[in-house]
Write a protein that holds these residues in place. Structure first.
Motif, mmCIF file in Angstrom:
data_model
loop_
_atom_site.group_PDB
_atom_site.id
_atom_site.type_symbol
_atom_site.label_atom_id
_atom_site.label_comp_id
_atom_site.label_asym_id
_atom_site.label_seq_id
_atom_site.Cartn_x
_atom_site.Cartn_y
_atom_site.Cartn_z
ATOM 1 N N LEU A 115 0.804 -1.220 0.000
ATOM 2 C CA LEU A 115 0.000 0.000 0.000
ATOM 3 C C LEU A 115 0.841 1.277 0.000
ATOM 4 C CD1 LEU A 115 -2.814 -1.171 2.442
ATOM 5 C CD2 LEU A 115 -2.909 -1.027 -0.055
ATOM 6 N N GLY A 116 2.148 1.135 -0.100
ATOM 7 C CA GLY A 116 3.007 2.290 -0.305
ATOM 8 C C GLY A 116 3.327 3.113 0.924
ATOM 9 N N VAL A 117 3.190 2.538 2.113
ATOM 10 C CA VAL A 117 3.494 3.307 3.324
ATOM 11 C C VAL A 117 4.664 2.726 4.115
ATOM 12 C CG1 VAL A 117 1.161 4.230 3.565
ATOM 13 C CG2 VAL A 117 1.735 2.048 4.662
ATOM 14 N N LEU A 118 5.355 1.752 3.542
ATOM 15 C CA LEU A 118 6.432 1.089 4.278
ATOM 16 C C LEU A 118 7.565 2.044 4.628
ATOM 17 C CD1 LEU A 118 7.562 -1.540 5.436
ATOM 18 C CD2 LEU A 118 8.567 -2.002 3.188
ATOM 19 N N GLY A 119 7.947 2.893 3.672
ATOM 20 C CA GLY A 119 9.058 3.800 3.916
ATOM 21 C C GLY A 119 8.827 4.737 5.084
ATOM 22 N N LYS A 120 7.573 5.106 5.302
ATOM 23 C CA LYS A 120 7.245 6.029 6.391
ATOM 24 C C LYS A 120 7.055 5.334 7.720
ATOM 25 C CE LYS A 120 3.677 7.651 4.072
ATOM 26 N NZ LYS A 120 2.475 8.453 3.724
ATOM 27 N N THR A 121 6.921 4.008 7.716
ATOM 28 C CA THR A 121 6.490 3.315 8.926
ATOM 29 C C THR A 121 7.476 2.284 9.471
ATOM 30 O OG1 THR A 121 5.322 1.668 7.560
ATOM 31 C CG2 THR A 121 4.052 3.592 8.324
ATOM 32 N N HIS A 122 8.470 1.904 8.688
ATOM 33 C CA HIS A 122 9.329 0.799 9.106
ATOM 34 C C HIS A 122 10.041 1.112 10.424
ATOM 35 C CE1 HIS A 122 11.481 -2.908 8.609
ATOM 36 N NE2 HIS A 122 12.666 -2.304 8.565
ATOM 37 N N ASP A 123 10.711 2.250 10.496
ATOM 38 C CA ASP A 123 11.433 2.598 11.723
ATOM 39 C C ASP A 123 10.486 2.898 12.881
ATOM 40 O OD1 ASP A 123 13.776 2.287 10.346
ATOM 41 O OD2 ASP A 123 14.242 4.420 10.202
ATOM 42 N N VAL A 124 9.388 3.589 12.579
ATOM 43 C CA VAL A 124 8.506 4.001 13.677
ATOM 44 C C VAL A 124 7.735 2.837 14.278
ATOM 45 C CG1 VAL A 124 8.305 6.403 12.943
ATOM 46 C CG2 VAL A 124 6.689 4.720 12.063
ATOM 47 N N GLY A 168 -1.227 7.503 6.494
ATOM 48 C CA GLY A 168 -1.863 7.637 5.191
ATOM 49 C C GLY A 168 -2.586 6.431 4.652
ATOM 50 N N ALA A 169 -2.544 5.300 5.356
ATOM 51 C CA ALA A 169 -3.238 4.114 4.870
ATOM 52 C C ALA A 169 -4.718 4.172 5.233
ATOM 53 C CB ALA A 169 -2.610 2.852 5.460
ATOM 54 N N ASN A 170 -5.547 3.630 4.364
ATOM 55 C CA ASN A 170 -6.961 3.439 4.681
ATOM 56 C C ASN A 170 -7.053 2.243 5.627
ATOM 57 O OD1 ASN A 170 -9.603 2.069 4.426
ATOM 58 N ND2 ASN A 170 -10.071 3.716 2.994
ATOM 59 N N PRO A 171 -7.546 2.426 6.862
ATOM 60 C CA PRO A 171 -7.487 1.326 7.839
ATOM 61 C C PRO A 171 -8.261 0.080 7.415
ATOM 62 C CG PRO A 171 -8.810 3.147 8.673
ATOM 63 C CD PRO A 171 -8.119 3.647 7.445
ATOM 64 N N ILE A 230 -3.532 -2.866 14.309
ATOM 65 C CA ILE A 230 -2.375 -2.589 13.467
ATOM 66 C C ILE A 230 -2.749 -1.611 12.355
ATOM 67 C CG2 ILE A 230 -0.757 -3.629 11.830
ATOM 68 C CD1 ILE A 230 -0.754 -6.120 13.640
ATOM 69 N N ALA A 231 -3.921 -1.812 11.765
ATOM 70 C CA ALA A 231 -4.363 -0.925 10.691
ATOM 71 C C ALA A 231 -4.537 0.507 11.195
ATOM 72 C CB ALA A 231 -5.659 -1.439 10.091
ATOM 73 N N ALA A 232 -4.989 0.659 12.432
ATOM 74 C CA ALA A 232 -5.156 1.999 13.005
ATOM 75 C C ALA A 232 -3.807 2.708 13.120
ATOM 76 C CB ALA A 232 -5.828 1.907 14.369
ATOM 77 N N PHE A 233 -2.767 1.951 13.417
ATOM 78 C CA PHE A 233 -1.421 2.535 13.459
ATOM 79 C C PHE A 233 -1.024 3.057 12.082
ATOM 80 C CE2 PHE A 233 3.072 1.953 12.508
ATOM 81 C CZ PHE A 233 3.684 2.687 13.508
ATOM 82 N N TYR A 234 -1.225 2.231 11.056
ATOM 83 C CA TYR A 234 -0.815 2.635 9.706
ATOM 84 C C TYR A 234 -1.705 3.746 9.149
ATOM 85 C CZ TYR A 234 2.626 -1.074 9.520
ATOM 86 O OH TYR A 234 3.729 -1.853 9.764
ATOM 87 N N ALA A 235 -2.905 3.888 9.672
ATOM 88 C CA ALA A 235 -3.776 4.977 9.236
ATOM 89 C C ALA A 235 -3.175 6.338 9.554
ATOM 90 C CB ALA A 235 -5.150 4.836 9.890
#
Length: 203
Positions: A96-105, A134-137, A126-131
């Protein structure tokens, strides 16, 4: 992005070189790499692993220094139980294209902030974290259980089994060597040595 002009590490003198059977093991049968092109360095890791969290800053810094012929591939460990939700999350975030923003955090959320549960994490939690990034939960939670993610999990599980992974984090170089450094500095030093060895053999 890798720096194409970065110099390759020099091969150490024989007396200082990492030792087979101590610092690394040669796999009995070379395994297919997880991508194409260059020399692959795969890191089998888990977000839930405290050692992986401690290793991550060094890995990130090391990755930035690699020349273009080195391809770094994180491989989430899919060993069952509480390892699985976050392994699914890695591949869902990638898709979903959000790995770069979320891997370290994600490491920080689990091991520094305590804002994510290490065990019994639901897809929705987990989905709420990625939301937040920018991810759609709803889509994220569904993607975690998608056939595409399941196929990637099976591949990463098979890779870990075929390369003899016993714990995380573990580096595997070009499907041929499993690194067993005594500490993080030694792990990366041995990885550099094996990359240089593969580079020299290819010339």
């Amino acid at each position: 992005a890798p720096a194409p002009t970065a110099p390759a590490p020099a091969m150490p003198d024989a007396a200082d070189a990492p030792r087979e059977g101590v610092d690394y093991f040669v796999l009995a049968e070379p395994q297919p790499t997880l991508g194409q092109g260059g020399i692959e360095v795969a890191e089998v890791f888990a977000y839930t692993c405290i050692h992986c969290a401690h290793f991550q800053p060094q890995v990130a810094a090391w990755k930035k220094k690699q020349p273009a012929h080195v391809r770094f591939t994180p491989v989430p460990a899919a060993f069952g139980g509480f390892w699985m939700p976050y392994a699914r999350a890695y591949y869902a975030a990638e898709k979903l294209g959000v790995l770069g923003k979320t891997h370290d955090v994600m490491f920080k959320a689990l091991h520094e902030q305590g804002s994510m549960p290490i065990q019994n994490a639901s897809n929705q939690e987990i989905a709420a974290f990625y939301a937040k990034y920018g991810a759609n939960p709803k889509v994220f939670a569904q993607t975690m259980d998608s056939p595409a993610v399941e196929a990637q999990l099976q591949r990463s599980r098979q890779f870990a089994m075929d390369t003899g992974i016993e714990g995380t984090p573990t580096m595997v170089v070009n499907g041929k060597y499993r690194v067993t450094g005594r500490n993080f500095d030694e792990t990366l030093r041995t990885t550099d040595y094996l990359v240089a060895r593969e580079r020299a053999a290819a010339k």
